[in-house]
Every structure is written in structure tokens, then in C-alpha cells.
Design a protein around this motif. Sequence first.
Motif, mmCIF file in Angstrom:
data_model
loop_
_atom_site.group_PDB
_atom_site.id
_atom_site.type_symbol
_atom_site.label_atom_id
_atom_site.label_comp_id
_atom_site.label_asym_id
_atom_site.label_seq_id
_atom_site.Cartn_x
_atom_site.Cartn_y
_atom_site.Cartn_z
ATOM 1 N N UNK A 234 18.649 48.696 27.764
ATOM 2 C CA UNK A 234 20.008 47.917 27.345
ATOM 3 C C UNK A 234 21.056 48.674 27.981
ATOM 4 N N UNK A 235 20.936 49.863 28.803
ATOM 5 C CA UNK A 235 22.181 50.333 29.590
ATOM 6 C C UNK A 235 22.968 49.485 30.375
ATOM 7 N N UNK A 236 22.461 48.655 31.316
ATOM 8 C CA UNK A 236 23.154 47.758 31.998
ATOM 9 C C UNK A 236 24.061 46.810 31.337
ATOM 10 N N UNK A 237 23.266 45.896 30.316
ATOM 11 C CA UNK A 237 24.131 44.991 29.589
ATOM 12 C C UNK A 237 25.105 45.438 28.837
ATOM 13 N N UNK A 238 24.772 46.543 28.157
ATOM 14 C CA UNK A 238 25.948 47.242 27.326
ATOM 15 C C UNK A 238 27.229 47.649 28.307
ATOM 16 N N UNK A 239 26.885 48.261 29.282
ATOM 17 C CA UNK A 239 27.991 48.646 30.242
ATOM 18 C C UNK A 239 28.800 47.304 30.558
ATOM 19 N N UNK A 240 28.175 46.148 30.912
ATOM 20 C CA UNK A 240 28.637 45.290 31.498
ATOM 21 C C UNK A 240 29.455 44.679 30.277
ATOM 22 N N UNK A 241 28.912 44.591 29.125
ATOM 23 C CA UNK A 241 29.752 43.808 28.018
ATOM 24 C C UNK A 241 31.041 44.890 27.702
ATOM 25 N N UNK A 242 30.987 46.127 27.707
ATOM 26 C CA UNK A 242 31.887 47.024 27.331
ATOM 27 C C UNK A 242 33.070 46.808 28.254
ATOM 28 N N UNK A 243 32.788 46.801 29.644
ATOM 29 C CA UNK A 243 33.889 46.347 30.537
ATOM 30 C C UNK A 243 34.385 45.160 30.217
ATOM 31 N N UNK A 244 33.768 44.196 30.035
ATOM 32 C CA UNK A 244 34.216 42.844 29.873
ATOM 33 C C UNK A 244 35.251 42.897 28.687
ATOM 34 N N UNK A 245 34.770 43.679 27.577
ATOM 35 C CA UNK A 245 35.621 43.734 26.400
ATOM 36 C C UNK A 245 36.876 44.443 26.716
ATOM 37 N N UNK A 246 36.926 45.496 27.563
ATOM 38 C CA UNK A 246 37.986 46.310 27.957
ATOM 39 C C UNK A 246 39.110 45.416 28.696
ATOM 40 N N UNK A 247 38.511 44.625 29.584
ATOM 41 C CA UNK A 247 39.479 43.924 30.298
ATOM 42 C C UNK A 247 39.905 42.749 29.577
ATOM 43 N N UNK A 249 40.442 42.755 26.265
ATOM 44 C CA UNK A 249 41.610 43.609 25.411
ATOM 45 C C UNK A 249 42.875 43.766 26.203
ATOM 46 N N UNK A 250 42.790 44.198 27.547
ATOM 47 C CA UNK A 250 43.990 44.406 28.403
ATOM 48 C C UNK A 250 44.786 43.086 28.312
ATOM 49 N N UNK A 251 44.165 42.107 28.851
ATOM 50 C CA UNK A 251 44.972 40.849 28.843
ATOM 51 C C UNK A 251 45.347 40.382 27.406
ATOM 52 N N UNK A 252 44.921 40.639 26.218
ATOM 53 C CA UNK A 252 45.380 40.285 25.144
ATOM 54 C C UNK A 252 46.503 41.252 24.722
#
Length: 285
Positions: A234-247, A249-252
Amino acid sequence: MPEWVNIIIRSLALIAILFFMIKWLGTKQLSQLNIFDAISGVVLGGIVTIHTVDPTSNFAYALIAMFIWFIVPYGVEFISLKSKSFRNFAQGKSTVFIQDGKIMEDNLKKKGYSTDDLLEKLRDNNVFLASDVEFAVLEPSGTLSILPKRENLPLTAKDLGFKLAPKKEPQTIIMDGKVLLEPLANLSLNTNWLETELTKLNVSIENVFLGQADNDGQLTVDLYDDKIAVPEPTEKPLLFATMKKCQADLELFALATENEESKALYERNSKKVQKAIDTIFPYLN
């Protein structure tokens, strides 16, 4: 000496000699039999059989005969590497069966192939309509190589304009409950990493029948106990999901603040994170 002991000794000796002769002739003989390969294989086996079951035969004659049947195919193979015309004579050459989508009936007849034989060969290549084939050639080994028409070729990432990361072959790092150090080193990994990954999966090395890791360091295992379910990496899906969440959050944050300087900072960093996501996306899929 008892005859049965003589037979055992002669058998082991001839088997060893035959093994090294076939090995010296090359592994090609095992996968792509041409005329000389087929003849020499049958005759060498016959020589070994005759001089094994007949204790009265002269063992030296067996060695002489095996040497002759070894040196002739070896010489033919050597000359074939040097001469294209001799290679065509000794090993045969490719014959076109389908060209520009049309079946070459005369070439089929020359090779003794019927229409049923051609269709069978096409089915071996998962082709069930001859009209789907642009080009097909019968190799000297007897296999049929085909090129489907362009509209029948499967889509690739290049056709769709996708950029994919280079991918190397996975390495088997655990086999029969034992760690294989060389494949592990080929991935620039060590036993500490392996122990950490196995701890995440809650399994021990002794319980692993087969363990493989890819170039990205993702470990997949098959356990001796088939009733135990092992989670997928699950490392890759988790990394991708975390980066999308950070992006996101910054927009929010940029939308929520009224401070123009902070808004510009959030928007700038949001674009940087999105650029990073776009860069590593091929490596995460």
C-alpha cells in the motif's frame, strides 16, 4: 566384474559424456532443433543405449562414435555462424506464409502446410481470423511469427500518450523460507529493510514460501499456509493519496484566508505540490 556393475559404470560414464556434449553444443539445441540437431540427438541417444545394455560391446567404439556425432553438429554450427548461405542450407530459412494480409498459397505447398495447419498455427498465436494478420512467417524452428494488422494491435501507453516510468525485473529475495542475499543486494536493499517489511505484514521469514520485491521496494509474499491472507502493498497508493491531500489542503487554505500574502504563498506551494505529483505519477502507477 559382474555384468550389472559393468552396466552401471558404463551407463553413468556415457550419461556424463552425453551431458557435456549436449552442453557444449549449446542450449540452442534444446529449444530450436534443426536437422542436424535432431539427427545428432537421436543418434547420440541410440549410441548410449546400445553400449549401455550390451556389456560385450567395445566401450572405445562408443566413445569414437559419440565423438564423431558430436564434432559434426559442432562443426556445422560453427560454419553456420560464419556463412549465411551455409546456414540457410543446414538450418533452413524463414518462409513467408502471409504478406500484406494475403495468404501465400505456393509457399504453403512448398512447406507441406495445409490450410488447417496454417489456421492451427494462427490459433497458437491467439489469432482466429487470417484476415487479422498483416504478415506471418514460418521460422526454421517451425514456429509461426505473426504481425497483426495495425488496427488489431493492442493499445500501448505510447499510443495513448502516457509517460511511464522505466521498470526493471522483480527479484526473488525469499525462497523456501530462506533469504537470498544476492537478489536483495541487486535492489540495493538489505536484511534490515526486509525484516521491517515482514514485520509490517506480521509474518516471519520461516513462514514465507516465496517473496519478491520490485525496483520500487514493494514486497509481495506467498506463505506456506494458504489460509492466511496477506495484504497487498500500500506504500504507493498511500503516498499518492497523502500528496493529493496536501495539495487540496493548500488550495483550501488559499480560499479560506483573506491575507493576500498568505493566499499567494498557499497557491504557490499548491502548484509546487501538484508539479511534484505530476512528476512522480508515472512511478506510482
